[in-house]
Structure formats: structure tokens, C-alpha cells
Design an enzyme around this catalytic site. Structure first.
Site, PDB file in Angstrom:
ATOM      1  N   GLU A  50      27.074   6.977  11.926  1.00  0.00           N
ATOM      2  CA  GLU A  50      28.257   7.060  12.773  1.00  0.00           C
ATOM      3  C   GLU A  50      28.281   5.859  13.716  1.00  0.00           C
ATOM      4  O   GLU A  50      27.297   5.591  14.410  1.00  0.00           O
ATOM      5  CB  GLU A  50      28.252   8.359  13.580  1.00  0.00           C
ATOM      6  CG  GLU A  50      29.365   8.493  14.609  1.00  0.00           C
ATOM      7  CD  GLU A  50      30.742   8.262  14.010  1.00  0.00           C
ATOM      8  OE1 GLU A  50      31.449   7.362  14.523  1.00  0.00           O
ATOM      9  OE2 GLU A  50      31.106   8.959  13.048  1.00  0.00           O
ATOM     10  N   TYR A  71      30.460  11.777  17.568  1.00  0.00           N
ATOM     11  CA  TYR A  71      29.681  12.820  16.910  1.00  0.00           C
ATOM     12  C   TYR A  71      30.552  14.075  16.783  1.00  0.00           C
ATOM     13  O   TYR A  71      31.081  14.579  17.769  1.00  0.00           O
ATOM     14  CB  TYR A  71      28.439  13.178  17.725  1.00  0.00           C
ATOM     15  CG  TYR A  71      27.382  12.110  17.827  1.00  0.00           C
ATOM     16  CD1 TYR A  71      27.139  11.227  16.787  1.00  0.00           C
ATOM     17  CD2 TYR A  71      26.604  11.989  18.977  1.00  0.00           C
ATOM     18  CE1 TYR A  71      26.154  10.261  16.887  1.00  0.00           C
ATOM     19  CE2 TYR A  71      25.612  11.028  19.083  1.00  0.00           C
ATOM     20  CZ  TYR A  71      25.396  10.156  18.039  1.00  0.00           C
ATOM     21  OH  TYR A  71      24.411   9.201  18.141  1.00  0.00           O
ATOM     22  N   GLY A  72      30.666  14.586  15.579  1.00  0.00           N
ATOM     23  CA  GLY A  72      31.517  15.744  15.345  1.00  0.00           C
ATOM     24  C   GLY A  72      32.853  15.394  14.745  1.00  0.00           C
ATOM     25  O   GLY A  72      33.556  16.266  14.231  1.00  0.00           O
ATOM     26  N   GLY A  73      33.252  14.108  14.829  1.00  0.00           N
ATOM     27  CA  GLY A  73      34.470  13.665  14.176  1.00  0.00           C
ATOM     28  C   GLY A  73      35.706  13.696  15.052  1.00  0.00           C
ATOM     29  O   GLY A  73      35.670  13.988  16.246  1.00  0.00           O
ATOM     30  N   THR A  74      36.847  13.383  14.416  1.00  0.00           N
ATOM     31  CA  THR A  74      38.128  13.266  15.109  1.00  0.00           C
ATOM     32  C   THR A  74      38.527  14.561  15.799  1.00  0.00           C
ATOM     33  O   THR A  74      38.934  14.561  16.961  1.00  0.00           O
ATOM     34  CB  THR A  74      39.223  12.854  14.109  1.00  0.00           C
ATOM     35  OG1 THR A  74      38.933  11.545  13.610  1.00  0.00           O
ATOM     36  CG2 THR A  74      40.591  12.847  14.770  1.00  0.00           C
ATOM     37  N   SER A 134      30.024   5.321  16.421  1.00  0.00           N
ATOM     38  CA  SER A 134      30.232   5.570  17.852  1.00  0.00           C
ATOM     39  C   SER A 134      29.589   6.880  18.267  1.00  0.00           C
ATOM     40  O   SER A 134      29.873   7.933  17.687  1.00  0.00           O
ATOM     41  CB  SER A 134      31.734   5.618  18.170  1.00  0.00           C
ATOM     42  OG  SER A 134      31.955   6.055  19.498  1.00  0.00           O
ATOM     43  N   HIS A 162      51.157  46.974  17.494  1.00  0.00           N
ATOM     44  CA  HIS A 162      52.339  46.777  18.339  1.00  0.00           C
ATOM     45  C   HIS A 162      51.924  46.791  19.809  1.00  0.00           C
ATOM     46  O   HIS A 162      51.064  47.586  20.198  1.00  0.00           O
ATOM     47  CB  HIS A 162      53.346  47.904  18.072  1.00  0.00           C
ATOM     48  CG  HIS A 162      54.512  47.909  18.997  1.00  0.00           C
ATOM     49  ND1 HIS A 162      55.592  47.073  18.834  1.00  0.00           N
ATOM     50  CD2 HIS A 162      54.768  48.654  20.111  1.00  0.00           C
ATOM     51  CE1 HIS A 162      56.467  47.297  19.792  1.00  0.00           C
ATOM     52  NE2 HIS A 162      55.993  48.257  20.583  1.00  0.00           N
TER      53      HIS A 162
END
Length: 449
Positions: free
Chosen positions: A33, A39-42, A35, A426
């Protein structure tokens, strides 16, 4: 040079899930990765999680600065959790740095401490997508001209926000920042607002946005942009427009340009998306691509399904493919949320389908009265011959939850009557499906006399 059974480029949803699964299965895995902030992505860092946290806080009268601080704390918590989920696995090595191909089995890693190389039996590309800045004179990223990621790092609420692009990203940020108190103007070159939606749905969305204070300027071409120390000026044929911050929301493209894919023989299309087959294999037999980098629907849940497909090939029965995907839902987290699945009315008519179209105003839903949000409408398209649901649009509070019920029925090939006659709790938004589908008129087949 270190060698791995699997090298994964990118820490997104598909990549991180695959790394963990392969590591637990005993594979030696490297996940690279570029950056530490990703970490963990977008989704976790600059997508779903931070934007939806801000959408929530915008509706609860939270101060913008406090909302940004809470967003940051949520992101930091999840980012750290995602890092440790992999770093604590003995068989998985997290490598910080930019990866590019030397050849089909070898990667160069460019990091702060220097350059290194690694090789792998199999390589998985999960680098996601990046914002597109159109070629307009003076339009370049800076303190006051930002993409969606930059919007999530603003230190103060802009008094005047301009949004270039009238798609779903633009709409979501327009609704969010108008709720926080910004004076928002959305600029779009298109003559029709949200042309992908049916005209009645797009008109309802436009009305809601305008009631929130959003100004929408269609047929507007920005000829050039001038960025000053405290404002941005958009020069259009209709005159100059000045804002404090300009969000460029004109689309995203697969992030492949820096990978040097040509060194590995990995083929891409004209947009830079990696070409894959229905099992996500690239033109090179031992290299796969997962997530937004393939140019498909840019949703976290699609990336998760990409993982399932690849994992099934490697350690399963090899039966899963992208052909299994039908009826992909999506939600635009404006307020209230727009959620869609299947065909629009216009698409169904273009296909020559024999259909019924029914709709229901949100004002008719008891739960909407309870939560004091009666904006929007529900709409369904039903096939008269099969009685199956062809498509649904839900512009309503909590529609992002309700749409999943519709998907289950559509995927199972069940008739609309299942939702018409279902017993729901409901008062809930889900029970509105009873009333929506109760409007469909039963069609007798010729054999039924």
C-alpha cells in the site's frame, strides 16, 4: 529478493479480505500500500464511511468542526483496525510503498527508505480509482479546488461551495453541505438533471435539493477557472460565478497509470481499466484485478464479491463468476436517500417489455410521518407477463435498507405479490412495499379464461 505465493497491490476491500483469507490458509502473502492513510481502502478512508458519518451529523445539527472531528476519529479507528487485522497475521507482510511491475512476476517497491524488489507466484491488483479533473484552463487541485477526498479534509465550512458535475457524487455532497449551511451551487454541462434516472425521479430529487437551498445550473460549460487566495471564479458563457471552494465531481477512472502494466503484459482498455474475464483474470494467467480498477461498478460490495470469486478459484470449487451478479443495487446518500435496483421505466419501455408502473408518495407512509420526513416517492416497474419486479426506485428515508429486501425478491425470481402480501413490522419504511405493490393490477393470462 523476497518471494511470496501471493502479492496484492492495494489495501482495498477486495485486497485486504483476500490477504487475510490466504494468510489464514497458510500462504505467504505480501500486501503493498503506497499510503499509510489508505489502510483499509477507499471506503474506510475517503469514501463510504467518512461521507456517511458526515451525512448523519449534517442531519443532527452537529457543528461542522465537531462533525469533521468525529469523522476523523471513526476513520482512524477503522484504519488502525484494518491494519492490525493483517499485520498481526504471521503469514502476511504489510509493505509500505508504491508498486510497479518489472515483469509479470516481479514488482519494484518505491518507499521512503529506498527501493526494493519482490517476486510472487500470483499477483492481484486492487489499486482502485482516482478522481478525473477535466481539461479546463486554470482547473487544477489546490487549497480551494478539491476532489471528493479533499472535501473530507476541509478545516472549515465553506460559505459558498461550487460543485462541478451533476452526477451522484455531486448530488451527495450538495445535499450534505447544504444541510451543514453552505450556499451550494451545482454546475453541469448536461441539459437534463440526472439523466440516468426516470424524469419523475430526477425531478423529485431536484425539488428536494432546491428546497435544501441548492442552486442547479444546467447547460453550463465552464470555460476557465481562476483561483485566488480566498475564492475561486468560474468563467462560463452565462457569466462569472464566484465560490469559496470548488468541488470537482466529474467522475473517477481506474488507478492504473503508475503501475507500468505494460512490463507485465497486462491489457487495459481506452480508459485505463484492466481487462478481465468473468473470473477476474487479466490477460496474464497468474495476474488478477479486483475492485474499481477493472472499470466496473465502483461499490465496496462489488469489491467484496470480487474477493469471493477469486478466493473460490484459488481455494474453492472455481464456480463463482461475475455472470452470477444480477440486480446490483445502489444508494445515493443525499437526504433522503435515493436507492435503485434493476431497470428504470424508460429502460423497460426501450426493451419493449409489457409493464405496469406504480408509484407511492412518501407522504402516504406512516413511518415517514413519525420521523417527520415525508419527502420523496417510491416507484416500481413490474412485468405483466411474469409478474416479476423489473426495477424499483426508492427516494425516501432509510431506502438504503429497504432496497435490500427488494433485491432478495428479485434475485429469487419471485412475483411482486410476495412484497404486496408480506407481513412487515409497523410502523416501518419497509411496510411501504405492501402499499406500493398493492397498486399493481393483476393480469389474467389467456389460459386462465
Amino acid at each position: 529478493m523476497n518471494h511470496y505465493q501471493a502479492a496484492i497491490i492495494g489495501f482495498g476491500k477486495a485486497g485486504k479480505t483476500l490477504a487475510a483469507a490466504l494468510g489464514r490458509a497458510g500462504w505467504r502473502v505480501a500486501i503493498i500500500e503506497k499510503s499509510k492513510a489508505m489502510y483499509g481502502g477507499t471506503c474506510i478512508n475517503i469514501g463510504c464511511i467518512p461521507t456517511k458519518a458526515l451525512v448523519h451529523d449534517a442531519q443532527t445539527a452537529t457543528d461542522f468542526s465537531e462533525a469533521m472531528q468525529r469523522k476523523a476519529s471513526v476513520v482512524e479507528l477503522l484504519r488502525e483496525k484494518n491494519y492490525l487485522n493483517l499485520a498481526n497475521l504471521e503469514q502476511v507482510e504489510v509493505i509500505d510503498g508504491h508498486a510497479e511491475f518489472i515483469d509479470a512476476h516481479t514488482l519494484k517497491i518505491i518507499a521512503e527508505q529506498g527501493t526494493s524488489q519482490l517476486s510472487a507466484d500470483r499477483i492481484f491488483i486492487n489499486t482502485g480509482a482516482e478522481a478525473i479533473f477535466p481539461q479546463i484552463n486554470g482547473l487544477s487541485a489546490g487549497p480551494r479546488i478539491v476532489d471528493s477526498s479533499g472535501m473530507l479534509n476541509l478545516s472549515s465550512l465553506p460559505k459558498r461551495l461550487g460543485i462541478l458535475g451533476g452526477g451522484y457524487i455531486g448530488v451527495e455532497f450538495a445535499s450534505m453541505f447544504a444541510s451543514f449551511g453552505s450556499d451550494v451551487t451545482l454546475f453541469d454541462t448536461a441539459p437534463q438533471f440526472l439523466a440516468r434516472e426516470d424524469a419523475d425521479i430526477s425531478a423529485a430529487i431536484r425539488t428536494i435539493l432546491q428546497e435544501q437551498g441548492v442552486k442547479i445550473e444546467l447547460n453550463t460549460t465552464v470555460q476557465s477557472v481562476t483561483s485566488g487566495s480566498d475564492s475561486v471564479t468560474l468563467h462560463t458563457a452565462q457569466g462569472d460565478r464566484q465560490v469559496d471552494v470548488l468541488l470537482v465531481a466529474t467522475g473517477r477512472r481506474p488507478a492504473t497509470q503508475a503501475l507500468k502494466l505494460e512490463n507485465a503484459g497486462v491489457a487495459t482498455d481506452a480508459r485505463g481499466a484492466i481487462r478481465v474475464d468473468n473470473q477476474l483474470k487479466t490477460s496474464v494467467d497468474h495476474i488478477w484485478a479486483l475492485g474499481d480498477v477493472t472499470g466496473g461498478p465502483q461499490f465496496t460490495y462489488i469489491s467484496l464479491d470480487d474477493f469471493r470469486i477469486v478466493y473460490d478459484q484459488l481455494l474453492g470449487k472455481g464456480r463463482r463468476t461475475t455472470d452470477d451478479r444480477i440486480n446490483i443495487p445502489y444508494s445515493v446518500f443525499m437526504t433522503p436517500t435515493l436507492s435503485r435496483i434493476g431497470l428504470t421505466e424508460a429502460q423497460a419501455r426501450e426493451q419493449g417489455r409489457n409493464i405496469q408502473v406504480v408509484s407511492l408518495p412518501v407522504t402516504a407512509i406512516p413511518r415517514a410521518r413519525v420521523i417527520n420526513d415525508t419527502r420523496g416517492m417510491l416507484k416500481a416497474v413490474v412485468d405483466n407477463h411474469t409478474q416479476q419486479i423489473l426495477g424499483v426506485a426508492l427516494l425516501a428515508a432509510d431506502s438504503h435498507e429497504v432496497i435490500n429486501i427488494v433485491k432478495t425478491v428479485m434475485d429469487a425470481g419471485l412475483p411482486y405479490t410476495v412484497l404486496r402480501d408480506q407481513i412487515f413490522t409497523h410502523p416501518t419504511m419497509s411496510e411501504s412495499l405492501n402499499d406500493l405493490f398493492a397498486q399493481v393490477k393483476s393480469q389474467r393470462r389467456p389460459s386462465e379464461g
